[in-house]
Write a protein that holds these residues in place. Structure first.
Motif, PDB file in Angstrom:
ATOM      1  N   SER A   1     -44.111  47.676 -34.269  1.00 61.45           N
ATOM      2  CA  SER A   1     -42.755  47.244 -34.599  1.00 61.45           C
ATOM      3  C   SER A   1     -42.712  45.793 -35.064  1.00 61.45           C
ATOM      4  N   LEU A   2     -43.821  45.068 -34.892  1.00 61.22           N
ATOM      5  CA  LEU A   2     -43.845  43.647 -35.251  1.00 61.22           C
ATOM      6  C   LEU A   2     -44.185  43.461 -36.724  1.00 61.22           C
ATOM      7  N   PRO A   3     -43.507  42.562 -37.413  1.00 62.64           N
ATOM      8  CA  PRO A   3     -43.824  42.286 -38.820  1.00 62.64           C
ATOM      9  C   PRO A   3     -45.127  41.481 -38.924  1.00 62.64           C
ATOM     10  N   LEU A   4     -45.723  41.504 -40.108  1.00 59.74           N
ATOM     11  CA  LEU A   4     -46.961  40.745 -40.320  1.00 59.74           C
ATOM     12  C   LEU A   4     -46.759  39.253 -40.100  1.00 59.74           C
ATOM     13  N   SER A   5     -45.554  38.778 -40.337  1.00 57.67           N
ATOM     14  CA  SER A   5     -45.285  37.352 -40.147  1.00 57.67           C
ATOM     15  C   SER A   5     -45.475  36.939 -38.691  1.00 57.67           C
ATOM     16  N   ILE A   6     -45.371  37.896 -37.766  1.00 53.93           N
ATOM     17  CA  ILE A   6     -45.615  37.625 -36.347  1.00 53.93           C
ATOM     18  C   ILE A   6     -47.087  37.885 -36.014  1.00 53.93           C
ATOM     19  N   LEU A   7     -47.621  38.991 -36.512  1.00 53.04           N
ATOM     20  CA  LEU A   7     -49.010  39.343 -36.209  1.00 53.04           C
ATOM     21  C   LEU A   7     -49.985  38.311 -36.743  1.00 53.04           C
ATOM     22  N   ARG A   8     -49.625  37.675 -37.862  1.00 49.22           N
ATOM     23  CA  ARG A   8     -50.502  36.685 -38.472  1.00 49.22           C
ATOM     24  C   ARG A   8     -49.819  35.325 -38.592  1.00 49.22           C
ATOM     25  N   ALA A   9     -49.047  34.964 -37.611  1.00 46.38           N
ATOM     26  CA  ALA A   9     -48.355  33.674 -37.627  1.00 46.38           C
ATOM     27  C   ALA A   9     -49.371  32.535 -37.609  1.00 46.38           C
ATOM     28  N   GLU A  10     -49.013  31.431 -38.245  1.00 41.14           N
ATOM     29  CA  GLU A  10     -49.863  30.235 -38.302  1.00 41.14           C
ATOM     30  C   GLU A  10     -51.243  30.545 -38.889  1.00 41.14           C
ATOM     31  N   ASN A  11     -51.283  31.580 -39.731  1.00 43.60           N
ATOM     32  CA  ASN A  11     -52.536  32.001 -40.383  1.00 43.60           C
ATOM     33  C   ASN A  11     -53.606  32.401 -39.371  1.00 43.60           C
ATOM     34  N   LYS A  12     -53.180  32.920 -38.235  1.00 47.72           N
ATOM     35  CA  LYS A  12     -54.086  33.378 -37.175  1.00 47.72           C
ATOM     36  C   LYS A  12     -53.893  34.879 -36.966  1.00 47.72           C
ATOM     37  N   THR A  13     -54.991  35.619 -36.932  1.00 45.78           N
ATOM     38  CA  THR A  13     -54.888  37.045 -36.630  1.00 45.78           C
ATOM     39  C   THR A  13     -54.564  37.237 -35.157  1.00 45.78           C
ATOM     40  N   LYS A  14     -53.944  38.372 -34.835  1.00 44.92           N
ATOM     41  CA  LYS A  14     -53.590  38.715 -33.444  1.00 44.92           C
ATOM     42  C   LYS A  14     -52.817  37.577 -32.771  1.00 44.92           C
ATOM     43  N   TRP A  15     -51.915  36.966 -33.477  1.00 42.50           N
ATOM     44  CA  TRP A  15     -51.215  35.786 -32.957  1.00 42.50           C
ATOM     45  C   TRP A  15     -50.516  36.043 -31.624  1.00 42.50           C
ATOM     46  N   PRO A  16     -49.748  37.141 -31.458  1.00 40.56           N
ATOM     47  CA  PRO A  16     -49.076  37.345 -30.157  1.00 40.56           C
ATOM     48  C   PRO A  16     -50.078  37.470 -29.003  1.00 40.56           C
ATOM     49  N   LEU A  17     -51.178  38.179 -29.234  1.00 44.34           N
ATOM     50  CA  LEU A  17     -52.173  38.345 -28.173  1.00 44.34           C
ATOM     51  C   LEU A  17     -52.810  37.005 -27.818  1.00 44.34           C
ATOM     52  N   ARG A  18     -53.065  36.187 -28.827  1.00 41.43           N
ATOM     53  CA  ARG A  18     -53.631  34.858 -28.562  1.00 41.43           C
ATOM     54  C   ARG A  18     -52.693  34.022 -27.688  1.00 41.43           C
TER      55      ARG A  18
END
Length: 225
Positions: free
Chosen positions: A113-130
């Protein structure tokens, strides 16, 4: 190049990247990147790949972009047909029950349900998990190069497994079996031994089949005796 910019097997990666430039769709690109031998007929005369999701067996859902499409293909093919099945086989071979908590259906639904802008925020993959891990794990354990679980098949085939592989890839044997194209297999084997190319995965596919077939022939012989 400085050590930090060096990458292993750059030539092989350039060859693989170049091979996708003429492809027409992202599903074709995905299939090429996930394949070892590009075409079945390369190694088996008149062979045709059976229909799968990657060859148009079923229409893909309408997704917003190429990244989402590749994520979907990963989830529906590569994940269950490769990564997870290997874990199952390795674990059950020693009677272990394994669980994959990050594949809980509620978590998967939330992630999708999350957009790519969240999944790859700050040019980092898996941003929410990080961000979640940073609250519980030292940052230096998260922000470090990815470490896989690959084994050095390339070195093994040039070293400890060379005689075993040579016997299974013997040109006369290949011709008598009549299954593979001997000239293609032998060329890949020669390139690998010389260090010209790293054909470990191309060769391993053939070696696993040859090893399995040899075992079946031994069982048939023993049963007949």
């Amino acid at each position: 190049l400085p050590q930090r910019l060096r990458r292993a097997r750059v030539g092989d990666k350039i060859h693989k990247a170049a091979s996708v430039f003429s492809l027409r769709s992202m599903s074709d690109v995905y299939r090429r990147l996930c394949s070892h031998w590009e075409e079945p007929a390369e190694i088996i005369p008149k062979a045709v790949e059976p229909p799968t999701m990657l060859t148009g067996l079923e229409p893909l859902p309408a997704l917003s972009g190429n990244v989402e499409q590749m994520m979907y293909l990963d989830m529906m093919s590569y994940l269950p047909d490769d990564i997870l099945v290997k874990v199952d086989r390795a674990a059950m071979a020693v009677s272990l029950e394994t669980r994959v908590p990050l594949l809980d259906h509620r978590l998967i639904g939330f992630a999708l349900s999350l957009p790519l802008s969240i999944l790859r925020a700050e040019n980092k993959t898996k941003w929410p998990l990080r961000q979640l891990l940073f609250k519980h794990v030292p940052r230096e354990l998260v922000e470090r190069p990815k470490m896989g679980f690959g084994v050095p098949i390339d070195a093994w085939l040039r070293g400890a497994l060379r005689d075993w592989a040579e016997a299974l890839l013997d040109e006369r044997r290949l011709r008598e079996d009549g299954l593979f194209r001997p000239e293609t297999i032998r060329r890949a084997w020669s390139e690998h031994l010389s260090g010209q190319r790293n054909n470990q995965y191309l060769l391993w596919d053939v070696l696993m089949f040859q090893s399995w077939r040899e075992a079946q022939q031994r069982c048939s012989t023993a049963a007949a005796a």
